[in-house]
Design a protein around this motif. Structure first.
Motif, PDB file in Angstrom:
ATOM      1  N   ALA A   1       7.733 162.845  61.580  1.00 37.93           N
ATOM      2  CA  ALA A   1       9.162 162.354  61.471  1.00 37.93           C
ATOM      3  C   ALA A   1       8.775 160.767  61.867  1.00 37.93           C
ATOM      4  CB  ALA A   1      10.327 162.932  62.111  1.00 37.93           C
ATOM      5  N   ILE A   2       9.740 159.972  60.946  1.00 36.93           N
ATOM      6  CA  ILE A   2       9.703 158.478  61.447  1.00 36.93           C
ATOM      7  C   ILE A   2      11.083 158.231  61.207  1.00 36.93           C
ATOM      8  CG2 ILE A   2       8.855 155.971  60.744  1.00 36.93           C
ATOM      9  CD1 ILE A   2       6.437 157.212  59.318  1.00 36.93           C
ATOM     10  N   ILE A   3      11.494 157.140  62.413  1.00 39.95           N
ATOM     11  CA  ILE A   3      12.770 156.632  62.344  1.00 39.95           C
ATOM     12  C   ILE A   3      12.766 155.001  62.442  1.00 39.95           C
ATOM     13  CG2 ILE A   3      12.989 157.004  64.987  1.00 39.95           C
ATOM     14  CD1 ILE A   3      15.830 157.768  64.300  1.00 39.95           C
ATOM     15  N   LEU A   4      13.505 154.556  61.755  1.00 44.82           N
ATOM     16  CA  LEU A   4      13.832 153.029  61.834  1.00 44.82           C
ATOM     17  C   LEU A   4      15.100 152.632  62.257  1.00 44.82           C
ATOM     18  CD1 LEU A   4      11.396 153.588  59.644  1.00 44.82           C
ATOM     19  CD2 LEU A   4      12.016 151.286  58.790  1.00 44.82           C
ATOM     20  N   THR A   5      15.120 151.894  63.342  1.00 40.45           N
ATOM     21  CA  THR A   5      16.515 151.425  63.989  1.00 40.45           C
ATOM     22  C   THR A   5      16.689 149.887  63.683  1.00 40.45           C
ATOM     23  OG1 THR A   5      15.339 150.728  66.104  1.00 40.45           O
ATOM     24  CG2 THR A   5      16.052 152.805  66.050  1.00 40.45           C
ATOM     25  N   ALA A   6      16.211 149.528  62.465  1.00 41.51           N
ATOM     26  CA  ALA A   6      16.559 148.148  61.948  1.00 41.51           C
ATOM     27  C   ALA A   6      16.564 148.274  60.602  1.00 41.51           C
ATOM     28  CB  ALA A   6      15.616 146.943  62.515  1.00 41.51           C
ATOM     29  N   ALA A   7      17.153 147.316  59.753  1.00 46.12           N
ATOM     30  CA  ALA A   7      17.291 147.839  58.140  1.00 46.12           C
ATOM     31  C   ALA A   7      16.673 146.614  57.587  1.00 46.12           C
ATOM     32  CB  ALA A   7      18.874 147.565  57.919  1.00 46.12           C
ATOM     33  N   GLY A   8      15.908 147.201  56.436  1.00 47.11           N
ATOM     34  CA  GLY A   8      15.366 146.280  55.436  1.00 47.11           C
ATOM     35  C   GLY A   8      15.799 146.595  54.045  1.00 47.11           C
ATOM     36  N   ASP A   9      15.355 145.748  53.130  1.00 42.45           N
ATOM     37  CA  ASP A   9      15.849 145.824  51.817  1.00 42.45           C
ATOM     38  C   ASP A   9      15.062 147.258  51.294  1.00 42.45           C
ATOM     39  OD1 ASP A   9      17.332 143.628  51.604  1.00 42.45           O
ATOM     40  OD2 ASP A   9      15.482 142.240  51.024  1.00 42.45           O
ATOM     41  N   ALA A  10      13.842 147.507  51.759  1.00 40.71           N
ATOM     42  CA  ALA A  10      13.182 148.945  51.383  1.00 40.71           C
ATOM     43  C   ALA A  10      12.263 149.446  52.593  1.00 40.71           C
ATOM     44  CB  ALA A  10      12.352 148.743  50.007  1.00 40.71           C
ATOM     45  N   ILE A  11      11.870 150.495  52.416  1.00 46.50           N
ATOM     46  CA  ILE A  11      11.042 151.247  53.364  1.00 46.50           C
ATOM     47  C   ILE A  11       9.477 150.433  53.227  1.00 46.50           C
ATOM     48  CG2 ILE A  11      10.016 153.386  54.625  1.00 46.50           C
ATOM     49  CD1 ILE A  11      13.282 153.001  54.803  1.00 46.50           C
ATOM     50  N   PRO A  12       8.961 149.771  54.536  1.00 51.91           N
ATOM     51  CA  PRO A  12       7.548 149.462  54.282  1.00 51.91           C
ATOM     52  C   PRO A  12       6.592 150.483  53.635  1.00 51.91           C
ATOM     53  CG  PRO A  12       8.717 148.623  56.168  1.00 51.91           C
ATOM     54  CD  PRO A  12       9.637 149.658  55.605  1.00 51.91           C
ATOM     55  N   SER A  13       5.920 150.193  53.065  1.00 54.09           N
ATOM     56  CA  SER A  13       4.880 151.143  52.118  1.00 54.09           C
ATOM     57  C   SER A  13       4.005 151.798  53.296  1.00 54.09           C
ATOM     58  CB  SER A  13       4.167 150.593  51.067  1.00 54.09           C
ATOM     59  OG  SER A  13       3.454 149.325  51.425  1.00 54.09           O
ATOM     60  N   ARG A  14       3.548 150.747  54.302  1.00 53.59           N
ATOM     61  CA  ARG A  14       2.519 151.482  55.404  1.00 53.59           C
ATOM     62  C   ARG A  14       3.130 152.570  56.281  1.00 53.59           C
ATOM     63  NH1 ARG A  14      -1.194 146.815  57.873  1.00 53.59           N
ATOM     64  NH2 ARG A  14      -1.750 145.531  56.131  1.00 53.59           N
ATOM     65  N   LEU A  15       4.690 152.551  56.354  1.00 51.56           N
ATOM     66  CA  LEU A  15       5.302 153.469  57.036  1.00 51.56           C
ATOM     67  C   LEU A  15       5.212 154.801  56.254  1.00 51.56           C
ATOM     68  CD1 LEU A  15       8.239 151.706  58.590  1.00 51.56           C
ATOM     69  CD2 LEU A  15       5.880 152.154  59.594  1.00 51.56           C
ATOM     70  N   LEU A  16       5.646 154.680  54.720  1.00 51.53           N
ATOM     71  CA  LEU A  16       5.433 155.713  54.146  1.00 51.53           C
ATOM     72  C   LEU A  16       4.023 156.668  54.191  1.00 51.53           C
ATOM     73  CD1 LEU A  16       7.628 154.784  51.176  1.00 51.53           C
ATOM     74  CD2 LEU A  16       8.230 156.507  52.738  1.00 51.53           C
ATOM     75  N   ASP A  17       3.286 155.781  54.026  1.00 51.37           N
ATOM     76  CA  ASP A  17       1.672 155.960  54.305  1.00 51.37           C
ATOM     77  C   ASP A  17       1.303 156.862  55.467  1.00 51.37           C
ATOM     78  OD1 ASP A  17       1.086 154.963  51.915  1.00 51.37           O
ATOM     79  OD2 ASP A  17       0.444 153.097  52.538  1.00 51.37           O
ATOM     80  N   GLN A  18       2.135 156.525  56.461  1.00 48.53           N
ATOM     81  CA  GLN A  18       1.846 157.353  57.644  1.00 48.53           C
ATOM     82  C   GLN A  18       2.764 158.513  58.079  1.00 48.53           C
ATOM     83  OE1 GLN A  18       1.810 154.256  61.028  1.00 48.53           O
ATOM     84  NE2 GLN A  18       1.253 152.898  59.352  1.00 48.53           N
TER      85      GLN A  18
END
Length: 226
Positions: free
Chosen positions: A161-178
């Motif tokens: 599982a991955i959780i982001l506590t800040a907002a971007g326009d899109a999910i960074p691709s490196r995070l999806l890769d992990q």
């Protein structure tokens, strides 16, 4: 296996930081739709006032975001609870990556719920303070790193599982890769004026399903380190 209990010092508090104040917060979260008993108990156990400046202790158990310096905030308890609940819905992840340690409160909640938490923070001073709080509360299952959160923590991937506590326009691709093939990612996405909490769930075959959970408001997801 359940995580070990927090030390007795974690439950000290008087007036607006007392166990009774925490119980009132949990009751309000229940009224507002939080259902997972594990999440509610973690909110009750983890002393939110330890994660903010002493001048704000009287507001620690209000259901509101509060400033923590450096242009950052500690998230509203309902949002912390909802994001934690969303991570657990498909089962208990063994390894969770958090992007944006901030005060350390979300990581501390997760540490009560899952075996391992890895958290990345770009602002060194915030991370230093969070690490001190983790030690004080005996949260030995949290590992932290000072780095650009958009890069994730590739050496420890994949994450369930991955959780982001800040907002971007899109999910960074490196995070999806992990993210593990059947993993779950929860993050706010959008502009400062319009953000939506989304959940991405891997289908186990390289694809993802995405759903919108609710409207939220987070600080921007920034790159680099400070």
């Amino acid at each position: 296996m359940a995580n070990p209990p927090l030390p007795p010092s974690a439950f000290k508090g008087e007036g607006m930081t007392s166990p009774r104040a925490r119980d009132r917060l949990v009751a309000r979260l229940k009224e507002e739709g939080i259902r997972d008993p594990r999440v509610l108990e973690a909110i009750r156990e983890v002393p939110r006032h330890h994660f903010i400046d002493q001048a704000l202790h009287a507001r620690a158990y209000e259901n509101t975001a509060l400033p923590i310096g450096h242009g950052q905030t500690i998230s509203q308890p309902w949002v912390v609870a909802r994001m934690s609940e969303a991570l657990l819905e498909f089962g208990t992840p063994q390894k969770v990556l958090e992007i944006g340690t901030g005060s350390g409160y979300q990581a501390a909640i997760l540490a009560r719920l899952v075996p391992q938490v890895f958290t990345v923070e770009r602002i060194e001073e915030l991370l230093r303070q969070a690490r001190r709080r983790f030690r004080q509360l005996g949260l030995a299952n949290i590992r932290s790193r000072h780095d650009d959160g958009k890069l994730g923590w590739a050496e420890e991937a994949p994450f369930d599982a991955i959780i982001l506590t800040a907002a971007g326009d899109a999910i960074p691709s490196r995070l999806l890769d992990q993210l593990a093939p059947d993993g779950v990612l929860v993050a706010p996405v959008g502009s400062p004026s319009s953000q939506t909490l989304i959940r991405i769930h891997g289908d186990g075959q390289g694809g993802f399903e995405q759903e919108e959970l609710c409207a939220v408001s987070f600080v921007p997801l920034l790159g680099g380190i400070g």
